[in-house]
Motif scaffolding. Structure first.
Motif, short mmCIF file in Angstrom:
data_model
loop_
_atom_site.label_atom_id
_atom_site.label_comp_id
_atom_site.label_asym_id
_atom_site.label_seq_id
_atom_site.Cartn_x
_atom_site.Cartn_y
_atom_site.Cartn_z
N ASN A 236 -6.56 0.55 -5.74
CA ASN A 236 -6.71 -0.36 -6.88
C ASN A 236 -5.39 -1.03 -7.25
O ASN A 236 -5.33 -2.24 -7.51
N GLU A 237 -4.32 -0.25 -7.25
CA GLU A 237 -3.01 -0.79 -7.58
C GLU A 237 -2.54 -1.77 -6.50
O GLU A 237 -1.92 -2.79 -6.80
N THR A 238 -2.87 -1.45 -5.22
CA THR A 238 -2.51 -2.35 -4.13
C THR A 238 -3.19 -3.71 -4.29
O THR A 238 -2.55 -4.76 -4.16
N CYS B 14 2.67 1.70 -3.31
CA CYS B 14 1.75 2.17 -4.36
C CYS B 14 1.21 3.56 -4.06
O CYS B 14 0.23 4.00 -4.70
N ASP B 15 1.84 4.26 -3.11
CA ASP B 15 1.46 5.64 -2.78
C ASP B 15 -0.01 5.76 -2.40
O ASP B 15 -0.68 6.75 -2.74
N ARG C 115 -10.48 -5.53 -4.40
CA ARG C 115 -10.30 -4.19 -3.84
C ARG C 115 -10.95 -4.07 -2.47
O ARG C 115 -10.41 -3.41 -1.56
N GLN D 115 -2.57 4.01 -3.42
CA GLN D 115 -3.54 3.71 -4.48
C GLN D 115 -4.15 2.33 -4.22
O GLN D 115 -3.47 1.31 -4.35
N TYR E 190 0.84 -1.21 0.00
CA TYR E 190 0.00 0.00 0.00
C TYR E 190 0.87 1.26 0.00
O TYR E 190 0.59 2.23 -0.72
#
Length: 527
Positions: free
Chosen positions: A476-478, A471-472, A486, A474, A468
């Motif tokens: 959805n990216e996590t 991924c800054d 999600r 984000q 997390y």
């Protein structure tokens, strides 16, 4: 039908006759046979037509024989065959002399065979030859297709194509210079050929040779031509389509190989200038000027430096591995498309990549895939370090220094990832002198509540929190990186926020957690 007079005289039973005059015209083409049965036969003769006669219409008027001979020659007839024995016992010497003067073939036909015997024999020979020629063309096309589809690099391209089509070839560039010539024409003759319009194929001939000229095209522009030397005009006509295919094959490989060689050569030259600049031997203005002259737009936008090093070894082994590494980078299509510049330095292989051709995180993934593919069992894999994005040419030294520091720190701390970036290591530069006890104290204060839980649960939640942060924040990216839904990622983050008493939307809390994970990694690597 398309024989030369000389070839026709080799077909039985016409071979029983003999060429009595006009041997200079023995290479005239015989396209059809006509039998003389009217006084005005010469008015109906077509080019390439051979006339058979018993001399009945000219037996009493020798002057008519002279006029007939001249008229046939003027109409482009391939020759006159006279059957002796009924109306003429011999051909007049004056007519023989006239045929020699005109270079017009005069043939004494065999008396024991009818005209139809001789004509049918020629038609059969033509059919047999056409069938064999068709089989030969199809076989050459199959070989040419297999040659074009082979995956191995093609060495000696021109020699290979010449052998496949079964004739000599000459390859000319757009200025008429012979790049290759194993045919009968001289380079000077070939240069004159190339001066002609090059937009279509054409028949060409010179002293003692003939052939088919096919243009080479590069991006719809003329790039020279190929001349296929064929002694037999009949074969030339039958194989013309094959020559076009062969020319297309040559054009494709010339374009690909020349473009590849040309671009690599330019990049190698530019790499030397980059090396001189980093060693303070060349100003940034001169470097940018040279890049503009050779069409390398590396500094037209943002860029990053990548420094890749191989495991330690003797000097010769290290240089060999760096060359292999460079070839691997250039040979990977995804990396090649980035149009990076690579130069070997004492510190390793320096690569400069434009930053506007990749999405976030794409370059590290491409490099990691390449380096993992080079790793050998039992040997440490090469490691790469990526600088921050730079926007000005004057920052090239700074980018190189960042990559060099990142690589050295990653090796010092034993980082296992094949690719590390300055961004992920910059906090390490600041805190690498912090003592081990202080790191452990800080780690316990921030993550202690989670580390006290069940080890399996703690490990899963730590991984979620670490991804997390990477991924800054984000979500959805996590979830994508963890291969979970999600909603599952959201639930875990909320539980972590409660357990650790942090607000993951606040920058200060995220920074504290990032430091904690950095200390945790450093402690683990040290152990």
């Amino acid at each position: 039908m398309e024989f030369t007079v000389e070839q026709a005289l080799s077909v039985y039973p016409l071979s029983e006759g003999k060429l009595i005059a006009g041997s200079a015209g023995k290479h005239r083409l015989v396209r059809s046979i006509n039998v003389m049965d009217a006084p005005d036969i010469s008015d109906w003769i077509k080019e390439g037509e051979m006339v058979f006669t018993t001399a009945y219409l000219i037996k009493d008027h020798p002057s008519d024989a002279f006029r007939l001979l001249r008229k046939l020659n003027g109409r482009g007839s391939s020759g006159l065959g006279i059957k002796l024995g009924r109306f003429w016992s011999a051909v007049p010497d004056e007519l023989i002399a006239e045929a020699d003067a005109l270079g017009f073939p005069l043939i004494e036909l065999p008396y024991q065979f009818t005209f139809s015997d001789q004509m049918n024999a020629l038609f059969r020979a033509e059919m047999e030859r056409s069938t064999e020629m068709l089989r030969s063309v199809m076989e050459k096309q199959r070989r040419l297709m297999r040659f074009a589809l082979q995956t191995d690099p093609i060495g000696q391209l021109f020699e290979a194509v010449s052998e496949l089509v079964g004739c000599g070839i000459a390859v000319l560039n757009a200025r008429g210079q012979a790049l290759f010539n194993n045919g009968a024409a001289t380079d000077r003759e070939l240069a004159q050929i190339e001066l002609r319009p090059a937009n279509a194929r054409s028949r060409v001939r010179g002293e003692g040779w003939q052939g088919c000229r096919v243009p080479l095209t590069r991006r719809d522009q003329s790039g020279g031509s190929v001349v296929f030397f064929v002694e037999d005009g009949v074969r030339l006509a039958a194989e013309e389509a094959l020559y076009v295919q062969a020319a297309e094959l040559i054009s494709f490989h010339m374009n690909a190989n020349f473009q590849d060689y040309y671009e690599r050569s330019l990049h190698n030259d530019f790499g030397v200038f980059v090396k001189r600049h980093l060693q303070n031997g060349l100003s940034v203005e001169e470097l940018v000027e040279y890049a503009g002259k050779i069409g390398i737009g590396l500094f037209d936008g943002a860029y990053r430096c990548v420094l890749t090093d191989v495991p330690d070894g003797d000097a010769a082994s290290r240089q060999s591995k760096l060359r292999q590494l460079k070839e691997e980078y250039v040979g990977r299509p995804a990396l090649y498309e980035l149009q990076g510049v690579h130069v070997a330095l004492e510190e390793g292989l320096l690569s400069v990549f434009p930053d506007d051709r990749t999405e976030a995180g794409e370059l590290p993934a491409l490099l990691a895939g390449c380096l993992n593919g080079m790793a050998r069992p039992g040997e440490p894999a090469p490691k790469a370090a990526i600088s921050e994005r730079k926007r000005r040419p004057a920052q090239l030294r700074e980018a190189f220094a960042e990559a060099r520091e990142t690589l050295a720190t990653a090796r010092r701390w034993g980082v296992r990832e094949p690719v590390v970036s300055y961004r992920t290591m910059e906090l390490t530069f600041l805190f690498e002198d912090v003592s081990k006890p202080r790191m452990e104290t800080y780690l316990s204060a921030i993550l202690g509540e989670l580390l006290a839980k069940d080890p399996d649960y703690a490990q899963e939640m730590l991984r979620t929190l670490e991804v997390y942060i990477e991924c800054d924040g984000q979500m959805n990216e996590t979830a994508k990186r963890l291969y979970i839904h999600r909603n599952t990622a959201t639930y875990r983050i909320e539980k972590l926020s409660e357990l650790l008493d942090v607000d993951l939307k606040r920058m200060n809390d995220l920074l504290r957690l990032k430091l904690a994970f950095m200390f945790r990694k450093l402690l683990a690597e040290e152990r």
